[in-house]
Enzyme design. Structure first.
Site, PDB file in Angstrom:
ATOM      1  N   GLU A 158      37.476  40.053  36.486  1.00 24.73           N
ATOM      2  CA  GLU A 158      36.735  38.799  36.389  1.00 24.73           C
ATOM      3  C   GLU A 158      35.898  38.681  35.112  1.00 24.73           C
ATOM      4  O   GLU A 158      34.680  38.511  35.165  1.00 24.73           O
ATOM      5  CB  GLU A 158      35.862  38.596  37.638  1.00 24.73           C
ATOM      6  CG  GLU A 158      36.684  38.358  38.886  1.00 24.73           C
ATOM      7  CD  GLU A 158      35.872  37.872  40.084  1.00 24.73           C
ATOM      8  OE1 GLU A 158      34.647  38.068  40.106  1.00 24.73           O
ATOM      9  OE2 GLU A 158      36.484  37.293  41.004  1.00 24.73           O
ATOM     10  N   GLU A 313      42.676  38.187  44.830  1.00 28.73           N
ATOM     11  CA  GLU A 313      41.633  38.502  45.815  1.00 28.73           C
ATOM     12  C   GLU A 313      41.461  37.313  46.756  1.00 28.73           C
ATOM     13  O   GLU A 313      41.539  36.159  46.340  1.00 28.73           O
ATOM     14  CB  GLU A 313      40.276  38.736  45.142  1.00 28.73           C
ATOM     15  CG  GLU A 313      40.135  40.019  44.386  1.00 28.73           C
ATOM     16  CD  GLU A 313      38.734  40.165  43.785  1.00 28.73           C
ATOM     17  OE1 GLU A 313      37.753  39.633  44.346  1.00 28.73           O
ATOM     18  OE2 GLU A 313      38.625  40.800  42.723  1.00 28.73           O
TER      19      GLU A 313
HETATM   20  C1  GLA Z   1      34.810  39.145  43.119  1.00 25.96           C
HETATM   21  C2  GLA Z   1      35.014  40.505  42.514  1.00 25.96           C
HETATM   22  C3  GLA Z   1      35.095  41.598  43.535  1.00 25.96           C
HETATM   23  C4  GLA Z   1      34.106  41.394  44.657  1.00 25.96           C
HETATM   24  C5  GLA Z   1      34.333  40.044  45.270  1.00 25.96           C
HETATM   25  C6  GLA Z   1      33.429  39.764  46.447  1.00 25.96           C
HETATM   26  O1  GLA Z   1      35.903  38.363  43.223  1.00 25.96           O
HETATM   27  O2  GLA Z   1      36.125  40.563  41.652  1.00 25.96           O
HETATM   28  O3  GLA Z   1      34.856  42.820  42.862  1.00 25.96           O
HETATM   29  O4  GLA Z   1      32.817  41.488  44.172  1.00 25.96           O
HETATM   30  O5  GLA Z   1      34.092  39.065  44.296  1.00 25.96           O
HETATM   31  O6  GLA Z   1      33.674  38.525  46.996  1.00 25.96           O
END
Ligand code: GLA
Ligand code: ZN
Length: 688
Positions: A158, A313
């Site tokens: 991210e 994710e």
């Molecule tokens: C993000 C991050 C993860 C985690 C999630 C929690 O997407 O990439 O490492 O922190 O949020 O929702």
């Protein structure tokens, strides 16, 4: 002609299912690793993202590398026919590095350096950090290049486009500006209109991204951070691309955020991925979340011209963020997972596999709870998704070619934040506008591509442009040519107002020749309070065939028809009787202008009429009940329809033909009852 794309990696022609896996947190209890493998098999998981935040386990002291634990996990995954979405660890830096090389820590606007801690907060210019990343990435690639488990590179995590005001970043920004303005400071000062408040820049070195009064400068700062982030990603990828040319390289986007232009970033990755966290069950109904999520999923598919993408994710149940943290109710996990697949994802992955025992995310939803077994609802629902995905091999690589495009542009969004907000205040609801114009298509089951202003318009019959306040260079000409050649364009109030530097067009809105294309001049715009609305009355005998009265909210513009036909007029206010909706035939095409923020009721009828006129067919020819959508993936021989019910009660859907239920193998015909939050994957021979 739709064809089938190859799978994400030829090694695995199946849907991927899995998630962020942090075995390094359990290094003291390797028996947990064996239990992980057992549970992965039980839950139908075959792809684990590993090593995302593992720098302190991989290199606990400078130059002292420890890959033993990762070797074990990679081998275990391979032994269980599972794959690794192997990460590079740059998302979080180890303490020894922050201490020894303080320059890797970001600098705030006031010049103070940030303390060690947190994550996603390294300086993107720092030569030391770049070199450290390259070293560890090279070691990872050398070590695992031939490993049977290696499937995809997950670079960092991210990337967020956050600010760093260190000397190196500022200097790089100034260099980047020199290039952008062809080493001509006068050109930059003109673009920034910087004589306003006496802010003209006498030298390049005087330009700092802290002068928030200069909108063009702040937009350039966003552009620069996108450029800098992509550059950082590319340098991380050098050893990976060199040593493992056959392994796709990607990073996980956050489409819901505004900090980076992901269209630019998408060109640098081999496969688009994103992390999707809708707030289900927050509102009176699920439709708002369903629509916004579908739009962002479509954007991922469009970013690589239809190529399947990865849901990197999502949460099996309860997110850490959000005001109130509601668990997914039974059924929602299957529905939201297959929603991503419906819009082109070839994966369903989670944050996270196993709950950590400590720190920030110990209660965040996970496949495996602290309880540790397969007995939880969360685990069982994940396993059901695993079973469903295992039956979708035939869907892998399929896609869709929509005739409709919605233009949602990150640079425009930055300009709205900087410039338009000054005028329209909090009524500049860009993403909400994108959703309202997307929703009618979603409700009818008409596939949509979500492009930006650099996208190719000629693939589409209908292009809709909500709140296109900024026109990027060259876009007006391409839009004009699109309509001239026979395309239909829909533009809204307060569009084509400024250029790429947020400089207002002279000679009336919409600017850059679009006044002629749409046949309107937008003289003034009004903002309204939430309790206010303005009447819009359809004109008698209008070509849309829509009658009656509708409401406009938030923003109404006073426009003049200049060669366009008036389809609706305002019903009250000092501008009562003036046009609210117009259309102009331009060349072989049509250009519609909606002068106000129209409600969903109008937009539904409006777009229904347009797709009828343009012979754009919904994927099912029978009408869908409210809260239900059907999305299509096809290989040109077989169509796969994903019928989804976001209602909290069952609905009946009349099928337009005979289908096979891909998950149960049963024949489906006539009327189908869809339970609440139910989803069906149905196949039929491709409809020509
Ligand atoms: C993000 C991050 C993860 C985690 C999630 C929690 O997407 O990439 O490492 O922190 O949020 O929702
Ligand atoms: Zn910096």
């Amino acid at each position: 002609m739709t064809t089938r794309y190859p799978p994400i990696h030829p090694k695995c022609p199946h849907m991927l299912h899995g998630g962020d896996y942090n075995p390094d947190q359990w290094i003291r209890t390797p028996e947990v690793w064996d239990e992980d493998m057992r549970l992965m098999k039980l839950s139908g998981c075959n792809a684990m993202s590993i090593g995302i935040f593992s720098w302190s386990s991989l290199e606990p002291q400078e130059g002292q590398f420890e890959f033993g634990w990762l070797d074990t996990i990679m081998d275990k995954l391979a032994a269980h026919n599972a794959y690794a979405v192997l990460a590079t660890p740059s998302g979080s830096k180890p303490a020894w590095m922050s201490r020894t090389y303080p320059e890797i820590r970001r600098v705030n606007a006031d010049g103070s350096r940030q303390p060690h801690g947190g994550r996603h907060n390294h300086c993107r210019s720092s030569p030391v950090y770049r070199q450290k990343c390259q070293t560890i990435n090279r070691k990872l690639a050398e070590r695992y290049k031939d490993h049977p488990a290696l499937l995809v590179w997950h670079v960092s995590n991210e990337y967020n486009g956050g600010d760093c005001h260190c000397e190196l970043c500022i200097k790089w920004f100034q260099e980047w500006l020199r290039d952008r303005y062809q080493h001509d400071l006068d050109r930059l000062n003109h673009a920034y209109w910087s004589s306003f408040w006496s802010h003209a820049f006498p030298t390049w070195e005087d330009i700092l991204p802290t002068d928030k009064g200069i909108h063009g400068l702040m937009i350039d700062w966003d552009r620069f951070k996108t450029h800098q982030t992509i550059d950082f990603f590319n340098q991380e990828a050098v050893p990976l691309r060199e040593l493992t040319p056959g392994v796709p390289v990607t990073t996980n986007f956050m489409n819901g955020t505004t900090t980076l232009d992901y269209w630019a970033f998408a060109r640098a990755v081999d496969v688009v991925t994103w992390d999707s966290y809708p707030n289900w069950h927050e509102h009176a109904d699920e439709l708002g979340e369903a629509v916004a999520t579908a739009r962002m999923h479509d954007q991922c598919r469009t970013m690589k011209a239809g190529k399947p993408w990865m849901l990197m994710e999502s949460v099996p149940s309860i997110p850490t963020r959000g005001r109130v943290k509601k668990r997914k109710e039974p059924g929602m996990h299957m529905l939201s997972s297959l929603q991503a697949v419906a819009h082109g994802s070839d994966t369903v992955q989670y944050f996270q596999w196993r709950k950590s025992r400590g720190c920030m995310e110990k209660f965040h939803g996970a496949v495996v709870d602290h309880e540790g077994t397969e007995k939880t609802r969360e685990f069982k629902e994940v396993a059901e998704v695993g079973q469903a995905l295992a039956k979708l091999d035939a869907v892998v690589g399929t896609s869709v070619q929509p005739s409709v495009a919605l233009v949602q542009d990150w640079e425009n969004e930055w300009a709205i934040r900087e410039g338009a907000r000054v005028y329209l205040g909090e009524n500049t609801k860009y993403r909400q506008d994108c959703d309202s114009h997307y929703r009618p298509f979603w409700s009818m089951g008409v596939p949509v591509d979500v492009i930006d202003q650099t996208g190719d318009l000629d693939r589409y019959k209908l292009v809709t442009l909500p709140l296109s306040y900024m026109l990027r260079d060259g876009f007006a000409d391409r839009l004009r040519a699109f309509v001239e050649r026979g395309g239909t364009a829909v533009m809204t109030y307060w569009s084509a107002v400024v250029d790429e530097s947020d400089l207002c067009f002279l000679g009336g809105v919409p600017g850059r020749g679009l006044r002629e294309v749409f046949g309107v001049w937008e003289e003034e715009s009004q903002s309204y309070y939430p309790h206010e609305s303005v009447k819009v009355a359809m004109s008698k005998g209008n070509a849309l065939g829509i009658s009656g009265e509708f409401k406009a909210v938030d923003t109404c513009s006073v426009i003049h028809a200049e060669g366009s036909k008036v389809l609706a007029t305002y019903g009250d206010q000092y501008f009562a009787g003036s046009p609210a909706v117009t259309v102009k035939t331009f060349g072989k095409g049509k250009a519609y202008y909606l002068a106000a923020r129209m409600g969903q009721d109008f937009l539904t009828l409006f777009y229904k009429k347009l797709i009828g006129d343009l012979s754009i067919k919904p994927v099912m020819s029978t009408e869908l009940p409210k809260g239900v959508t059907a999305q299509l993936r096809t290989d040109g021989k077989t169509d796969y329809l994903f019928l989804q019910n976001y209602n909290r009660q069952p609905v009946e859907v009349a099928l337009d033909t005979d289908y096979t239920d891909v998950l149960s193998g049963k024949a489906l015909r006539g009327k189908l009852t869809l339970e609440h939050y139910a989803v069906r994957v149905m196949s039929r021979p491709t409809r020509k």
